[in-house]
Design an enzyme around this catalytic site. Structure first.
Site: not given
Ligand code: EPU
Length: 417
Positions: A22-23, A93, A117, A122-123, A305, A327, A397
């Site tokens: 998915k991701n 998101r 969420c 998750r900013p 995850d 995380i 999802r």
């Molecule tokens: N973060 C910030 N600012 C930002 C972006 C991220 O502070 O602008 C912080 C987040 O709050 C978090 C950390 O950085 O504490 C890492 O978050 P990341 O941005 O890597 O997460 P994401 O890209 O939103 C993806 C996956 C998630 C998975 C995470 C971590 C997708 C669509 N989603 O999320 O998948 O948990 O990486 O590996 O790729 C899931 O599939 O259940 C899922 C939540």
């Protein structure tokens, strides 16, 4: 609203086939926005998040054609909108992944801020700062990110925190920017590498994917491509944990074992017997699960995850272990539900202290995110009596027909509609 009913106590035997990730599919679909030619993806899982993104791409004017067997074609020859509305972004998101491609291709984008969420705040500040550095003018107004750019320019981006979708957004934007973009502290997850492979097939010049420093040389345009999405490593890990907790002997097919290094190593430490083939795994449950501490970190460490599913397994371990979530600040929503089923878990800040083995008893449970729901299904497999998991849409999802796949392995599980 659908529910899943499980009667625990059946061990799992047989084979299960893993779907595409998915991701990895979500950014791949968004990459289709970067070209006016068709992009054909295979091994895309038919899960709800993919359909939701398909609707968003349709809204933007792209044609998204889902075919049987996980083939999806995106044709973004004429985009008619640059807006990702709140109604879609709030349910998923990853919709924020249209921001980079829209800015690069159309020079503007209007994307709803996702908001918090179930697993944390998750900013997306790091996505926005990076795109600003590349020349985008960004304001946040009425809950929307309004971004404008002439031609984006290549830049040095250094992420304070490793961010998966942040890295993906910048990669996609940088493909059509003027000059070179260097991304430091880039996310190294396999889904990022898979996106880089697709972008390269579309004519992008991306180097260093899978390491913390990536370089993207902007090109004038990208062309259509075909790409097979990688197997879902988290779905694979979920079935490894399912067999370990329920008991049994399962062959997992169409997976990529090297993508699960940290998970396989940790499960082996817990006594689970795992044999690795080129694209398959055989997992045999241990007679006695051993406690093994875990802490989540970005790749190549243990993935967040898999934290919830691993916790269910540790409720059956003989002894105490700690599970630390580094995380996301609020990814313990499954703890209270596991406790209701009889688990002995104490929370201390970011760490859960799990003492086992505790017999779990079936109950009505409910979860608020995808992986937490999976952990409750796993708990149901080893609990006595009946477990009913509510809000199955969270599972739908990201897991393709988890009820059917587990039933195929002998679990007593059914969907109540
Ligand atoms: N973060 C910030 N600012 C930002 C972006 C991220 O502070 O602008 C912080 C987040 O709050 C978090 C950390 O950085 O504490 C890492 O978050 P990341 O941005 O890597 O997460 P994401 O890209 O939103 C993806 C996956 C998630 C998975 C995470 C971590 C997708 C669509 N989603 O999320 O998948 O948990 O990486 O590996 O790729 C899931 O599939 O259940 C899922 C939540």
């Amino acid at each position: 609203m659908d529910k899943i009913r499980i009667v625990g106590g059946k061990s799992l035997e047989g084979t299960v086939r893993i779907s595409g990730a998915k991701n990895a599919s979500l950014p791949a679909l968004c990459a289709g926005l970067l070209t006016d030619q068709p992009v054909r993806l295979s091994n895309v899982p038919e899960v709800r998040d993919i359909r939701t993104l398909g609707r968003l791409l349709n809204d933007l004017g792209a044609e998204v054609c889902f075919e049987v067997g996980g083939m999806v074609q995106i044709n973004a020859s004429h985009l008619t909108s640059v807006e990702a509305p709140y109604e879609l972004v709030k349910t998923m998101r990853a919709s924020v992944l249209v921001l980079g491609p829209l800015l690069a291709r159309e020079g503007r984008a209007r994307v709803s801020l996702p908001g918090g969420c179930a697993i944390g705040a998750r900013p997306i500040n790091l996505h926005l700062q990076a795109l600003e550095k590349m020349g985008a003018r960004i304001v946040v107004d009425h809950g929307y990110v309004e971004a404008q750019a002439g031609k984006l320019r290549g830049s040095e981006i250094s992420f304070d925190v490793s961010t998966v979708t942040g890295t993906e957004n910048v990669m996609m934007a940088a493909c059509l920017a003027e000059g070179e973009t260097v991304i430091r502290n880039a996310a190294c997850e396999h889904e990022v590498v898979d996106l880089a492979d697709l972008l390269a097939a579309m004519g992008a010049r991306v180097q260093g994917a899978g390491t913390t420093t990536m370089t993207v040389q902007g090109v004038g345009s990208l062309h259509g491509a075909r790409h097979a999405v990688v197997p879902d490593r988290i779905e694979t890990g979920t079935y490894l944990a399912a067999c370990a907790v329920a008991g049994g002997d399962v062959e997992i097919q169409n997976c990529h074992p090297p993508h699960l290094r940290a998970v396989i190593d940790k499960l082996r430490e817990a006594g689970v017997r795992i044999e690795e083939g080129p694209d398959n795994l055989r997992v045999r449950a241990p007679r006695r699960v051993k406690p093994a501490n875990v802490a989540t970190h970005p790749h190549p460490s243990f993935p967040t995850d898999m934290q919830a599913q691993y916790m269910t397994l540790m409720t059956q371990a003989s002894g105490t272990c700690t599970i630390t979530e580094n995380i996301f600040e609020n990814r313990f929503m499954h703890v209270a539900e596991l406790q209701r089923m009889g688990a002995n878990i104490q929370l201390e800040g970011r760490t859960a202290i799990v003492t086992g083995p505790t017999p779990l008893s079936g109950a009505q449970v409910m979860a608020t995110d995808l992986r937490a729901s999976a952990s409750l299904v796993l708990a149901g497999l080893c609990a006595s009596g009946e477990t009913v998991v509510d809000r199955v849409y969270h599972l739908d999802r990201g897991y393709y027909r988890i009820d059917e796949k587990l039933r195929g392995l002998g679990a007593d599980i059914e969907r109540l509609t």
